[in-house]
Design an enzyme around this catalytic site. Structure first.
Site, PDB file in Angstrom:
ATOM      1  N   ASP A   1      30.142  41.302  60.159  1.00 17.38           N
ATOM      2  CA  ASP A   1      31.488  41.785  60.517  1.00 17.38           C
ATOM      3  C   ASP A   1      32.058  42.705  59.442  1.00 17.38           C
ATOM      4  O   ASP A   1      33.238  42.623  59.081  1.00 17.38           O
ATOM      5  CB  ASP A   1      32.463  40.613  60.727  1.00 17.38           C
ATOM      6  CG  ASP A   1      32.101  39.751  61.901  1.00 17.38           C
ATOM      7  OD1 ASP A   1      31.147  40.102  62.614  1.00 17.38           O
ATOM      8  OD2 ASP A   1      32.765  38.720  62.098  1.00 17.38           O
TER       9      ASP A   1
ATOM     10  N   GLU B   1      31.117  42.875  56.237  1.00 18.75           N
ATOM     11  CA  GLU B   1      30.930  42.400  54.855  1.00 18.75           C
ATOM     12  C   GLU B   1      29.439  42.222  54.616  1.00 18.75           C
ATOM     13  O   GLU B   1      28.716  41.798  55.522  1.00 18.75           O
ATOM     14  CB  GLU B   1      31.614  41.039  54.654  1.00 18.75           C
ATOM     15  CG  GLU B   1      33.117  41.062  54.789  1.00 18.75           C
ATOM     16  CD  GLU B   1      33.797  41.778  53.636  1.00 18.75           C
ATOM     17  OE1 GLU B   1      33.297  41.668  52.496  1.00 18.75           O
ATOM     18  OE2 GLU B   1      34.805  42.457  53.881  1.00 18.75           O
TER      19      GLU B   1
ATOM     20  N   SER C   1      40.569  50.786  60.117  1.00 20.05           N
ATOM     21  CA  SER C   1      39.810  52.030  60.291  1.00 20.05           C
ATOM     22  C   SER C   1      39.070  52.041  61.622  1.00 20.05           C
ATOM     23  O   SER C   1      39.085  53.032  62.343  1.00 20.05           O
ATOM     24  CB  SER C   1      38.769  52.183  59.181  1.00 20.05           C
ATOM     25  OG  SER C   1      39.348  52.034  57.940  1.00 20.05           O
TER      26      SER C   1
ATOM     27  N   ARG D   1      32.810  58.143  55.261  1.00 18.51           N
ATOM     28  CA  ARG D   1      31.631  57.546  54.633  1.00 18.51           C
ATOM     29  C   ARG D   1      30.699  56.913  55.669  1.00 18.51           C
ATOM     30  O   ARG D   1      29.495  56.873  55.472  1.00 18.51           O
ATOM     31  CB  ARG D   1      32.031  56.519  53.580  1.00 18.51           C
ATOM     32  CG  ARG D   1      32.693  55.258  54.108  1.00 18.51           C
ATOM     33  CD  ARG D   1      33.184  54.398  52.949  1.00 18.51           C
ATOM     34  NE  ARG D   1      33.726  53.121  53.367  1.00 18.51           N
ATOM     35  CZ  ARG D   1      34.975  52.906  53.782  1.00 18.51           C
ATOM     36  NH1 ARG D   1      35.818  53.936  53.857  1.00 18.51           N
ATOM     37  NH2 ARG D   1      35.372  51.705  54.118  1.00 18.51           N
TER      38      ARG D   1
ATOM     39  N   ASN E   1      48.356  43.931  56.153  1.00 21.38           N
ATOM     40  CA  ASN E   1      47.564  44.540  55.083  1.00 21.38           C
ATOM     41  C   ASN E   1      48.099  45.952  54.865  1.00 21.38           C
ATOM     42  O   ASN E   1      47.885  46.830  55.703  1.00 21.38           O
ATOM     43  CB  ASN E   1      46.083  44.581  55.487  1.00 21.38           C
ATOM     44  CG  ASN E   1      45.241  45.290  54.442  1.00 21.38           C
ATOM     45  OD1 ASN E   1      45.742  45.708  53.390  1.00 21.38           O
ATOM     46  ND2 ASN E   1      43.953  45.415  54.719  1.00 21.38           N
TER      47      ASN E   1
ATOM     48  N   GLY F   1      46.229  44.853  60.733  1.00 22.85           N
ATOM     49  CA  GLY F   1      45.168  45.416  59.893  1.00 22.85           C
ATOM     50  C   GLY F   1      43.931  45.622  60.736  1.00 22.85           C
ATOM     51  O   GLY F   1      44.004  45.675  61.966  1.00 22.85           O
ATOM     52  N   GLY F   2      42.782  45.690  60.057  1.00 18.76           N
ATOM     53  CA  GLY F   2      41.527  45.953  60.762  1.00 18.76           C
ATOM     54  C   GLY F   2      40.676  44.708  60.900  1.00 18.76           C
ATOM     55  O   GLY F   2      41.168  43.575  60.784  1.00 18.76           O
ATOM     56  N   ASP F   3      39.382  44.944  61.125  1.00 18.20           N
ATOM     57  CA  ASP F   3      38.457  43.837  61.335  1.00 18.20           C
ATOM     58  C   ASP F   3      38.333  42.954  60.103  1.00 18.20           C
ATOM     59  O   ASP F   3      38.122  41.746  60.213  1.00 18.20           O
ATOM     60  CB  ASP F   3      37.076  44.381  61.714  1.00 18.20           C
ATOM     61  CG  ASP F   3      37.120  45.137  63.036  1.00 18.20           C
ATOM     62  OD1 ASP F   3      38.046  44.891  63.821  1.00 18.20           O
ATOM     63  OD2 ASP F   3      36.241  45.975  63.269  1.00 18.20           O
TER      64      ASP F   3
ATOM     65  N   THR G   1      50.328  41.368  52.358  1.00 14.67           N
ATOM     66  CA  THR G   1      49.301  40.872  51.427  1.00 14.67           C
ATOM     67  C   THR G   1      49.321  41.682  50.129  1.00 14.67           C
ATOM     68  O   THR G   1      49.587  42.881  50.127  1.00 14.67           O
ATOM     69  CB  THR G   1      47.899  40.914  52.051  1.00 14.67           C
ATOM     70  OG1 THR G   1      47.605  42.254  52.411  1.00 14.67           O
ATOM     71  CG2 THR G   1      47.810  40.019  53.268  1.00 14.67           C
TER      72      THR G   1
HETATM   73  N1  LIG Z   1      46.896  43.911  49.687  1.00 15.04           N
HETATM   74  C1  LIG Z   1      45.595  44.158  49.726  1.00 15.04           C
HETATM   75  N2  LIG Z   1      45.006  44.897  48.762  1.00 15.04           N
HETATM   76  C2  LIG Z   1      43.694  45.192  48.811  1.00 15.04           C
HETATM   77  N3  LIG Z   1      42.851  44.782  49.782  1.00 15.04           N
HETATM   78  C3  LIG Z   1      43.383  44.046  50.771  1.00 15.04           C
HETATM   79  C4  LIG Z   1      44.761  43.705  50.789  1.00 15.04           C
HETATM   80  N4  LIG Z   1      45.006  42.962  51.906  1.00 15.04           N
HETATM   81  C5  LIG Z   1      43.810  42.848  52.535  1.00 15.04           C
HETATM   82  N5  LIG Z   1      42.843  43.484  51.863  1.00 15.04           N
HETATM   83  C6  LIG Z   1      41.416  43.631  52.214  1.00 15.04           C
HETATM   84  O1  LIG Z   1      41.216  44.916  52.754  1.00 15.04           O
HETATM   85  C7  LIG Z   1      40.021  44.882  53.537  1.00 15.04           C
HETATM   86  C8  LIG Z   1      40.067  45.920  54.619  1.00 15.04           C
HETATM   87  O2  LIG Z   1      41.187  45.702  55.419  1.00 15.04           O
HETATM   88  P1  LIG Z   1      41.274  45.979  56.973  1.00 15.04           P
HETATM   89  O3  LIG Z   1      40.185  45.334  57.704  1.00 15.04           O
HETATM   90  O4  LIG Z   1      42.665  45.620  57.353  1.00 15.04           O
HETATM   91  O5  LIG Z   1      41.153  47.561  57.102  1.00 15.04           O
HETATM   92  P2  LIG Z   1      39.909  48.535  57.281  1.00 15.04           P
HETATM   93  O6  LIG Z   1      38.738  48.072  56.507  1.00 15.04           O
HETATM   94  O7  LIG Z   1      40.411  49.893  57.016  1.00 15.04           O
HETATM   95  O8  LIG Z   1      39.640  48.421  58.839  1.00 15.04           O
HETATM   96  P3  LIG Z   1      38.331  47.959  59.630  1.00 15.04           P
HETATM   97  O9  LIG Z   1      37.930  46.643  59.058  1.00 15.04           O
HETATM   98  O10 LIG Z   1      38.777  47.859  61.065  1.00 15.04           O
HETATM   99  O11 LIG Z   1      37.305  49.038  59.449  1.00 15.04           O
HETATM  100  C9  LIG Z   1      39.957  43.478  54.087  1.00 15.04           C
HETATM  101  O12 LIG Z   1      38.650  42.985  53.932  1.00 15.04           O
HETATM  102  C10 LIG Z   1      40.948  42.679  53.272  1.00 15.04           C
HETATM  103  O13 LIG Z   1      40.308  41.584  52.638  1.00 15.04           O
END
Ligand SMILES: Nc1ncnc2c1ncn2[C@@H]1O[C@H](COP(=O)(O)OP(=O)(O)OP(=O)(O)O)[C@@H](O)[C@H]1O
Length: 494
Positions: free
Chosen positions: A431, A433, A170, A240, A67, A125-127, A99
C-alpha cells in the site's frame, strides 16, 4: 419564487439533499417548501427531524485527522472550505487534529484516542494517511481483544468504528476504488449519509512477526521496484512515479522464488468475471439479489471449505496481491477489476518472465477494457492466504531493503555471481510502503472494519439529477422574508 406566491405562502422550510450530478459525483442541493400556515410548517419540520434522528447509520460525532503535507498540501484548505460546512449543515460535530508528523494519527488512534465517543474516524489525505488509520484502529482492536498480531493463523477481530477518507493525497487509489471518484465533496456526502462498505485487510508477516496490514496492493517485482526507486526521488514530486516507472520498465528485472497459496475454491466469483461489484459479492449486481440474500452469501464465503495449498516456482517480473480492484484515474478498472472489497480473499496475480514487449502489453492492459489476464505469462488466483520465498534466502544483515539498495545490490551480485542482470530480491510495495523483507507470509484475509463510503452498485440504472432519499439537513422554519428565495423551485406541502 414570485412575490405573489410568497405572500400567499408566507411560511417555508428548506430541505438539503444529496444529488448525483454526474456519474459518481455527488453534490448537496436544497429545496424550499412553502406553507400557508406556520403550524403546518412546524409539523413538517418536526416530522422530518424525527425521521432524521431515527436514522442510526448516520454519524453524529467524528474524529478527523488532516495531513497538511499530503498531495499538493491542500488538506487543511479542502477540509475547511469543502467538507466542514457540509458536516455543520448535517449537524455532525467533529474533533479535528492536524497531524504534526508521520504516524501521528496511527499512534494517537492506537493509544490515546477516546474512541467510544465517536461514530467514525475520518482522514483528510492520501492512501498513506488511510493506511495509518487502518493500522491504528485495527491494531488497537486486536490488542484490546487479545489477538496475537504476530500469528498469521489468527483472524482479525472486527472494529466497531467506521473509517472515512476525504481525498487530499497524490494518488488516492483507495478513495477512487471505493467511491468511484476522487472528489472531497462526494466523499463527505457519503460519510454524512452513513454509507458503509466492509473492506478486506491482509496481515503481512515475516517469520511469525507482524509487519504491516494491506488493504489495496501488495506488489513485489515491478511495483516494489518502482516504489523503492521513487522513494529516492521524492524531490521530483508526483512526477517521480512516471520517471521510476519508466526506468523500472527498462531495467526489466525478474525475480526467482516460490509462491504458495491457499486458493479460495468454493466461492462463486472468479478474478476474470466481467461484472463489477464494489459491495462484496458479484451476484448482487448480476442477479439483483435482495440485501438479505447478499448478506447470507457474504457470510457463506467467509466460512469456506478450503482445499490444500498450491505451490508455484518460477521467475517473476511481478507478483501482485490485489485486495480491491486498485482502480485509480490512470487505470480506471484497476489491476484486478473484478476483485471484491469484502469477500475475505485477495487476487494473486503472477506475471512470469517475458519479453519487454509482452510486459508492456500487460501494463497497457491496465488502462484498457480488455481482459488483463488473457496472456500466457499472466495467471491469477483468488486466494485466502499466500507466502512468498525468494530463491536465494536472505540473512538478516541483508534485509534493510529501504535504505541500502545499492549496497544490497552489490552484495547480492557478489554472493550470487551467476546473476548478471537481475538482483536476487525486489522489495514488497505494501500500500505504498516498502516492507523490509522479501520473504513474507500473508495471513487470512479478513474484513475487520467498515469504510464510510460506497461505490453504488446499481449506478447505471440511476438517472442523473435523481433525488436521493437522504435528507442531509433541515433548515428551521422561517417566515418567508427570512429565507433565501429559490426562483426555480416551488414546492407546497399539502
Ligand atoms: N504532519 C505530517 N508531516 C509529515 N508527514 C506526515 C504528516 N502527517 C502524515 N504524514 C505522512 O505522510 C505520508 C503521505 O501522506 P498521504 O498519504 O496523505 O499523501 P500522499 O502520499 O501524497 O498521497 P497518496 O498516498 O495517495 O499517494 C503518510 O504516509 C503519512 O504517514
Amino acid at each position: 419564487m414570485p412575490q405573489k406566491s410568497t405572500e400567499a405562502y408566507p411560511y417555508a422550510f428548506t430541505v438539503s439533499y444529496v444529488e448525483r450530478v454526474w456519474q459518481h459525483r455527488w453534490r448537496c442541493s436544497d429545496v424550499t417548501f412553502h406553507c400557508l400556515e406556520g403550524a403546518l410548517c412546524q409539523q413538517w419540520v418536526q416530522t422530518i427531524r424525527e425521521q432524521l434522528t431515527a436514522l442510526t447509520s448516520r454519524p453524529k460525532h467524528l474524529l478527523v485527522y488532516i495531513n497538511p503535507y499530503g498531495g499538493k498540501q491542500q488538506g487543511e484548505r479542502i477540509y475547511e472550505q469543502k467538507v466542514a460546512p457540509l458536516f455543520t449543515l448535517a449537524s455532525i460535530s467533529t474533533d479535528v487534529i492536524v497531524t504534526e508528523h508521520a504516524n501521528h494519527a496511527r499512534d494517537h488512534l492506537r493509544t490515546e484516542a477516546e474512541l467510544k465517543q465517536y461514530d467514525g474516524v475520518v482522514c483528510v489525505g492520501g492512501d498513506g494517511m488511510f493506511s495509518e488509520m487502518v493500522h491504528g484502529l485495527v491494531s488497537r482492536t486486536q490488542r484490546d481483544n487479545g489477538v496475537d498480531q504476530n500469528s498469521p493463523e489468527e483472524k482479525l477481530v472486527p472494529c466497531t468504528l467506521r473509517i472515512g477518507i476525504i481525498p487530499a493525497g497524490s494518488t488516492d487509489c483507495i478513495c477512487y476504488a471505493t467511491v468511484g471518484i476522487n472528489d472531497p465533496v462526494t466523499s463527505a456526502l457519503h460519510i454524512i449519509v452513513g454509507d458503509a462498505q466492509p473492506m478486506d485487510v491482509c496481515s503481512v508477516h515475516h517469520n511469525n512477526t507482524f509487519l504491516r496490514y494491506s488493504v489495496s496492493l501488495l506488489g513485489y517485482g515491478f511495483y516494489g521496484d518502482v516504489l523503492a526507486d521513487s522513494e529516492r526521488k521524492r524531490w521530483m514530486g508526483p512526477a517521480r512515479y512516471d520517471f521510476s516507472g519508466f526506468k523500472t520498465f527498462l531495467t526489466h528485472h525478474y525475480y526467482e522464488g516460490t509462491v504458495s497459496f491457499l486458493p479460495a475454491t468454493d466461492i462463486l466469483g472468479t478474478p476474470r468475471d466481467k461484472t463489477r461489484c464494489r459491495a462484496g459479492y458479484v451476484l448482487l449486481y448480476k442477479c439483483n439479489l435482495s440485501n438479505n440474500i447478499h448478506n447470507q452469501l457474504c457470510s457463506l464465503v467467509l466460512y469456506p471449505h478450503v482445499w490444500g495449498w498450491r505451490v508455484i516456482r518460477g521467475k517473476f517480473l511481478a507478483i501482485n496481491a490485489a485486495s480491491m480492484s486498485c482502480a485509480c484515474p490512470r487505470s480506471p478498472k484497476g489491476l484486478s477489476p473484478a476483485a471484491h472489497l469484502a469477500d475475505g480473499t485477495t487476487d494473486l496475480i503472477l506475471v512470469r518472465q517475458c519479453s519487454r514487449f509482452n510486459f508492456l502489453r500487460h501494463l497497457l492492459r491496465h488502462t484498457s477494457k480488455y481482459d488483463q489476464f488473457d496472456m500466457t505469462f499472466v495467471e491469477v488466483h483468488r486466494v485466502r492466504r499466500f507466502r512468498f520465498t525468494p530463491r536465494y534466502c536472505q540473512s538478516d544483515s541483508e534485509l534493510d531493503l529501504r535504505e541500502n539498495g545499492k549496497r544490497l545490490f552489490s552484495q547480492i551480485c557478489r554472493d550470487h555471481p551467476a546473476c548478471s542482470c537481475s538482483p536476487a530480491y525486489s522489495s514488497w510495495n505494501c500500500d505504498g510502503e516498502i516492507l523490509p523483507h522479501a520473504a513474507i507470509e500473508v495471513g487470512y484475509v479478513t474484513t475487520p472494519y467498515n469504510l464510510l463510503c460506497k461505490y453504488t452498485v446499481h449506478s447505471e440504472s440511476i438517472q442523473t439529477h435523481s433525488l436521493f432519499p437522504h435528507f442531509v439537513t433541515l433548515q428551521p422554519c422561517y417566515k418567508m422574508d427570512k429565507i433565501k428565495t429559490h426562483q426555480s423551485t416551488h414546492n407546497t406541502p399539502s
